[in-house]
Every structure is written in structure tokens, then in C-alpha cells.
Design a protein around this motif. Structure first.
Motif, PDB file in Angstrom:
ATOM      1  N   VAL A   1       0.832  -1.201   0.000  1.00  0.00           N
ATOM      2  CA  VAL A   1       0.000   0.000   0.000  1.00  0.00           C
ATOM      3  C   VAL A   1       0.871   1.257   0.000  1.00  0.00           C
ATOM      4  O   VAL A   1       0.596   2.230  -0.719  1.00  0.00           O
ATOM      5  CB  VAL A   1      -0.950  -0.002   1.210  1.00  0.00           C
ATOM      6  CG1 VAL A   1      -1.660   1.345   1.342  1.00  0.00           C
ATOM      7  CG2 VAL A   1      -1.981  -1.113   1.070  1.00  0.00           C
ATOM      8  N   PHE A   2       1.947   1.235   0.805  1.00  0.00           N
ATOM      9  CA  PHE A   2       2.835   2.392   0.866  1.00  0.00           C
ATOM     10  C   PHE A   2       3.550   2.602  -0.473  1.00  0.00           C
ATOM     11  O   PHE A   2       3.738   3.731  -0.925  1.00  0.00           O
ATOM     12  CB  PHE A   2       3.864   2.209   1.987  1.00  0.00           C
ATOM     13  CG  PHE A   2       3.245   2.076   3.345  1.00  0.00           C
ATOM     14  CD1 PHE A   2       2.845   3.202   4.052  1.00  0.00           C
ATOM     15  CD2 PHE A   2       3.053   0.827   3.920  1.00  0.00           C
ATOM     16  CE1 PHE A   2       2.272   3.088   5.311  1.00  0.00           C
ATOM     17  CE2 PHE A   2       2.481   0.699   5.174  1.00  0.00           C
ATOM     18  CZ  PHE A   2       2.082   1.833   5.872  1.00  0.00           C
TER      19      PHE A   2
ATOM     20  N   LEU B   1       2.421   1.710  -3.461  1.00  0.00           N
ATOM     21  CA  LEU B   1       1.450   2.217  -4.430  1.00  0.00           C
ATOM     22  C   LEU B   1       1.213   3.709  -4.229  1.00  0.00           C
ATOM     23  O   LEU B   1       1.142   4.482  -5.195  1.00  0.00           O
ATOM     24  CB  LEU B   1       0.140   1.435  -4.296  1.00  0.00           C
ATOM     25  CG  LEU B   1       0.193  -0.053  -4.666  1.00  0.00           C
ATOM     26  CD1 LEU B   1      -1.131  -0.726  -4.353  1.00  0.00           C
ATOM     27  CD2 LEU B   1       0.559  -0.234  -6.133  1.00  0.00           C
ATOM     28  N   ALA B   2       1.061   4.110  -2.965  1.00  0.00           N
ATOM     29  CA  ALA B   2       0.860   5.541  -2.689  1.00  0.00           C
ATOM     30  C   ALA B   2       2.075   6.358  -3.124  1.00  0.00           C
ATOM     31  O   ALA B   2       1.938   7.474  -3.646  1.00  0.00           O
ATOM     32  CB  ALA B   2       0.575   5.741  -1.205  1.00  0.00           C
ATOM     33  N   ASP B   3       3.259   5.791  -2.940  1.00  0.00           N
ATOM     34  CA  ASP B   3       4.483   6.487  -3.328  1.00  0.00           C
ATOM     35  C   ASP B   3       4.544   6.708  -4.834  1.00  0.00           C
ATOM     36  O   ASP B   3       5.151   7.676  -5.309  1.00  0.00           O
ATOM     37  CB  ASP B   3       5.699   5.683  -2.857  1.00  0.00           C
ATOM     38  CG  ASP B   3       7.016   6.405  -3.076  1.00  0.00           C
ATOM     39  OD1 ASP B   3       7.208   7.459  -2.452  1.00  0.00           O
ATOM     40  OD2 ASP B   3       7.846   5.913  -3.873  1.00  0.00           O
ATOM     41  N   ARG B   4       3.888   5.820  -5.588  1.00  0.00           N
ATOM     42  CA  ARG B   4       3.861   5.952  -7.044  1.00  0.00           C
ATOM     43  C   ARG B   4       2.627   6.700  -7.532  1.00  0.00           C
ATOM     44  O   ARG B   4       2.347   6.731  -8.739  1.00  0.00           O
ATOM     45  CB  ARG B   4       3.927   4.573  -7.690  1.00  0.00           C
ATOM     46  CG  ARG B   4       5.251   3.862  -7.453  1.00  0.00           C
ATOM     47  CD  ARG B   4       5.376   2.601  -8.270  1.00  0.00           C
ATOM     48  NE  ARG B   4       6.682   1.996  -8.110  1.00  0.00           N
ATOM     49  CZ  ARG B   4       7.077   0.882  -8.729  1.00  0.00           C
ATOM     50  NH1 ARG B   4       6.251   0.266  -9.567  1.00  0.00           N
ATOM     51  NH2 ARG B   4       8.286   0.389  -8.522  1.00  0.00           N
ATOM     52  N   GLY B   5       1.876   7.288  -6.606  1.00  0.00           N
ATOM     53  CA  GLY B   5       0.723   8.096  -6.988  1.00  0.00           C
ATOM     54  C   GLY B   5      -0.533   7.310  -7.258  1.00  0.00           C
ATOM     55  O   GLY B   5      -1.504   7.839  -7.819  1.00  0.00           O
ATOM     56  N   ILE B   6      -0.561   6.036  -6.873  1.00  0.00           N
ATOM     57  CA  ILE B   6      -1.743   5.193  -7.073  1.00  0.00           C
ATOM     58  C   ILE B   6      -2.575   5.240  -5.796  1.00  0.00           C
ATOM     59  O   ILE B   6      -2.099   4.897  -4.723  1.00  0.00           O
ATOM     60  CB  ILE B   6      -1.339   3.750  -7.405  1.00  0.00           C
ATOM     61  CG1 ILE B   6      -0.536   3.736  -8.707  1.00  0.00           C
ATOM     62  CG2 ILE B   6      -2.564   2.851  -7.524  1.00  0.00           C
ATOM     63  CD1 ILE B   6       0.065   2.387  -9.039  1.00  0.00           C
ATOM     64  N   THR B   7      -3.811   5.679  -5.905  1.00  0.00           N
ATOM     65  CA  THR B   7      -4.655   5.865  -4.720  1.00  0.00           C
ATOM     66  C   THR B   7      -6.067   5.350  -4.978  1.00  0.00           C
ATOM     67  O   THR B   7      -6.416   4.953  -6.096  1.00  0.00           O
ATOM     68  CB  THR B   7      -4.729   7.357  -4.341  1.00  0.00           C
ATOM     69  OG1 THR B   7      -5.249   8.094  -5.463  1.00  0.00           O
ATOM     70  CG2 THR B   7      -3.358   7.905  -3.973  1.00  0.00           C
ATOM     71  N   GLY B   8      -6.880   5.379  -3.937  1.00  0.00           N
ATOM     72  CA  GLY B   8      -8.312   5.094  -4.049  1.00  0.00           C
ATOM     73  C   GLY B   8      -8.629   3.738  -4.619  1.00  0.00           C
ATOM     74  O   GLY B   8      -8.068   2.705  -4.227  1.00  0.00           O
TER      75      GLY B   8
ATOM     76  N   ASP C   1      -7.918   2.428  -7.396  1.00  0.00           N
ATOM     77  CA  ASP C   1      -6.822   1.734  -8.087  1.00  0.00           C
ATOM     78  C   ASP C   1      -6.026   0.865  -7.119  1.00  0.00           C
ATOM     79  O   ASP C   1      -5.561  -0.231  -7.478  1.00  0.00           O
ATOM     80  CB  ASP C   1      -5.892   2.747  -8.754  1.00  0.00           C
ATOM     81  CG  ASP C   1      -6.524   3.382  -9.985  1.00  0.00           C
ATOM     82  OD1 ASP C   1      -7.479   2.790 -10.514  1.00  0.00           O
ATOM     83  OD2 ASP C   1      -6.070   4.463 -10.394  1.00  0.00           O
ATOM     84  N   ILE C   2      -5.853   1.337  -5.876  1.00  0.00           N
ATOM     85  CA  ILE C   2      -5.191   0.514  -4.855  1.00  0.00           C
ATOM     86  C   ILE C   2      -6.020  -0.734  -4.590  1.00  0.00           C
ATOM     87  O   ILE C   2      -5.488  -1.850  -4.507  1.00  0.00           O
ATOM     88  CB  ILE C   2      -4.984   1.315  -3.565  1.00  0.00           C
ATOM     89  CG1 ILE C   2      -3.854   2.334  -3.743  1.00  0.00           C
ATOM     90  CG2 ILE C   2      -4.656   0.385  -2.391  1.00  0.00           C
ATOM     91  CD1 ILE C   2      -3.539   3.135  -2.514  1.00  0.00           C
TER      92      ILE C   2
END
Length: 397
Positions: free
Chosen positions: A33-34, A36-43, A45-46
């Protein structure tokens, strides 16, 4: 080493060592999760990527169990381990959401093919009376590796996510090397069409397994709430994520410290009563989470369900191995591993939905009721399981 593990064949110890190495490399998933968030993937899409990861835990066991009986235990383990290493690289280099989801699916599918083959190999190599101890030793290795990974993961993540992927892939390749060079697969009975050798029909026609697996699934669902709903409860109590990390450490320390000694004490007792009692402890510990509102309360709940976890270690896999025909052990363990995957997936979906939608109390007390009822129901199968296993022993003699 306690006497319960003495006398196990070298193959079991090799799998034990391999399970430690492999589990030390279980680093990417907890931090995904961290990343994905670091690569700008949120909501959503995660959720899509995590859903693909969860789907692999349902697909992998079915494939692994089938291949274990078709092409052999060692080849199946090698396919899964090498596939895991390849998938780690694919996931790290994936350029977008769709490719990350595909890589996550490959990663979890490949990883989940390994346990059915390893469990079948243990059943092939150990006589009935020693199987619980062999599976408990294997489980102990997994917990040792998990404890090390919990410490290692945070350190590596702080220095770059690529290190997580490198260690994960490297540990899978090391384990694959051990399997290729140190394991010798015992002679086994090849599956035949007459015995249901074409697929999982042999399991689906086994009425006793069709009763046992859902009951084990309920117990595994209750246990899986410790990974899924416990963090939510800690958060809602106003406590920091570090508290959840400390609770995970308490569980790891208890299991690693107590497993060999508890197995030594309990291995001579009838399996089903121990399974029922341990599962009841897990259900009670999970339910106590609903009463906790402080660090002390959560620690008490973790200690209770951890003791239950130690008590039941190896029993479910041993029961499945004892009930399986010799030529279908891979598929029986695949069905058990699939049940495990379904339980975790249900905890992620149904468990979280109950917690957030209906209320935490409904989840905790519902888990207690379901766990206790499943324990009683499994005890009700005691006579049928005893008759089946004794009959198999007579035929073998």
C-alpha cells in the motif's frame, strides 16, 4: 530441542529451514500500500491491485495441489518459487495500474502454489503419528521467518522499496536452490483416472472432507480477523500504528518461544479435542478485542489468541493429510490451502464490511459464536474421522 521434534526425517528439517528463508522474504505485501501511494496510485486503483493480489491466493492453491499430484512435489515448488521471484521483478518495474495488478496476481498465485506441494511432501515423508509434529515444525519456521521479516521490512523500506523486492526475490531463489539440491522426493502413488486422477473430483466426492473444510474455514476466518480487523480496532481506539506493530511482535514472540514446548506437551493428546480447545481460545481472544480500549486490553486479547494458535499448530494440515488417499495428497492440501485463502479473502471483505457497516460489536461477538460452534461441530466429526483413519491404517498394513 524438545523431544516432540526429535526423530523427524532430514527432509522435514530441510523444509523447516527453507520455510524460514522464504518467509523472511515476505516483505513486499505488507508494504505494498505504501509503495502504491508512493507511485501516486490511490483510491479504487489501490483496491484493484490488492484485489488481484487476493485473487491469486484463491487460484494458486488449486493449481499447486493439482500440479503436486500430476508432475510432483519438487517441480511444483520450483515453479512457484521461481515464478515468485520473476513476479517480484515484474511488480517493481510495472509501469501502470493494470500491469501492477497482473504482476500482483502472478506473485500471489505463484507463491500460493508452494504450500500444497510442501504439505503433500511432508505427508509423503512422515508416518501418520508424526505428521502433526512435522506440520507444527514447519509452522514454527514460518513464524520465525515472519518475526525476522517484521523487523527487517521496516528497516529496508526506509532505505528504498527496491530492497524489499530484492530480498523477496532473493529468498525465493535461495529456497528454490535448497529444493533443487537438497530435497529428494519419496516414491509416491501416481494419480489414476479410476481414483479421480483428473482433478478435484476426488475431493468433492469425499463427504467427510466437504463437512470438515467449511468448519476449518470458519476457524481460519476468525483467526484472519487478527490481521484484518485488529488494526481497525487499534486505530479506532485512538492508538498509533506503532501499537499494532507491537501487538504483532507480541504474537510473534509468543509463538516462536512457545511452539516447540507446547507441541511437546500436546502431541500425545487426541488431535480433535486439542483443535477444538485451541480454536475456542482463538475465538475468545478475538472477541476480547471488542472489550479492549487500551494497550493492556489489546495485549491480553493477543496473548489469548496466540496461545490458541500455538495449540492448534499443525493439526488441521495433519487431519487433511490423514484423510487423503496417497495419490491425492496434493489436491487435498490444495483444497485446504484454498480454504485458507478463502478465509483470508472473506475476512478482508465480509469482516471489514461487518466492522464498518453493521458495527464492531457484531463482528467480534459473531466471530466468537461462529468459532465456538465450529469447534463443537468438528468434535462431532470425531468418530467418523477416527473410523476413516483407522480403516486407512488397516488397509496400509
Amino acid at each position: 530441542m524438545p523431544s516432540s521434534f526429535r526423530g523427524l526425517p532430514p527432509l522435514v528439517w530441510t523444509l523447516f529451514a527453507g520455510s524460514i528463508v522464504n518467509r523472511i522474504g515476505y516483505l513486499v505485501t505488507p508494504f505494498l500500500v505504501f509503495l502504491l501511494a508512493d507511485r501516486g496510485i490511490t483510491g479504487s486503483d489501490i483496491s484493484f491491485v490488492l484485489g488481484a493480489l487476493g485473487a491469486g491466493h484463491l487460484l494458486g492453491p488449486a493449481v499447486g495441489g493439482l500440479l503436486a499430484d500430476r508432475i510432483g512435489r519438487r517441480p511444483t515448488m520450483l515453479i512457484g518459487l521461481i515464478g515468485s521471484a520473476v513476479a517480484q521483478g515484474a511488480l517493481f518495474t510495472a509501469p501502470g495500474v493494470w500491469t501492477m495488478a497482473a504482476s500482483a496476481l502472478l506473485l500471489s498465485t505463484a507463491g500460493a502454489t508452494v504450500p500444497p506441494a510442501a504439505f503433500a511432501l511432508l505427508a509423503d515423508s512422515v508416518d501418520t503419528g508424526w505428521r502433526q509434529r512435522a506440520y507444527a515444525l514447519f509452522n514454527w519456521g514460518v513464524n520465525i521467518g515472519t518475526a525476522v521479516a517484521g523487523v527487517l521490512g521496516g528497516f529496508l523500506a526506509a532505505h528504498g522499496y527496491w530492497l524489499l523486492f530484492a530480498v523477496d526475490a532473493g529468498s525465493a531463489l535461495v529456497y528454490a536452490t535448497v529444493v533443487a539440491t537438497r530435497l529428494r522426493e519419496p516414491a509416491r502413488t501416481a494419480p489414476t483416472k479410476a481414483s479421480g486422477g483428473l482433478g478435484y473430483g476426488v475431493v468433492l466426492r469425499d463427504r467427510l472432507m466437504l463437512l470438515l473444510l467449511p468448519l476449518l474455514g470458519i476457524q481460519l476466518f476468525v483467526y484472519s480477523l487478527t490481521e484484518v480487523a485488529l488494526p481497525l480496532a487499534v486505530r479506532d481506539s485512538g492508538l498509533s500504528p506503532a501499537v499494532y506493530g507491537a501487538l504483532a511482535a507480541v504474537n510473534a514472540v509468543l509463538v516462536v518461544a512457545l511452539q516447540p514446548f507446547v507441541t511437546a506437551k500436546l502431541s500425545g493428546l487426541p488431535q480433535l479435542p486439542v483443535q477444538a480447545a485451541g480454536s475456542a481460545l482463538i475465538a475468545a481472544g478475538v472477541a476480547l478485542t471488542g472489550l479492549a480500549d487500551s494497550v493492556t486490553g489489546y495485549v491480553v486479547s493477543v496473548v489469548v489468541w496466540s496461545l490458541g494458535e500455538v495449540a492448534v499448530a499443525g493439526i488441521a494440515a495433519s487431519l487433511v493429510a490423514d484423510l487423503a488417499p496417497a495419490d491425492a495428497r496434493g489436491r487435498y492440501q490444495g483444497a485446504f490451502s484454498w480454504t485458507w485463502g478463502l478465509a483470508r479473502f472473506s475476512a478482508l471483505t465480509l469482516g471489514v464490511t461487518l466492522y464498518t457497516g453493521v458495527g464492531a460489536a457484531a463482528l467480534w461477538w459473531g466471530a466468537l459464536a461462529a468459532g465456538l460452534l465450529a469447534a463443537v461441530a468438528i468434535l462431532g466429526l470425531r468418530t467418523r474421522i477416527a473410523q476413516r483413519t483407522e480403516q486407512d491404517l488397516d488397509l496400509a498394513a
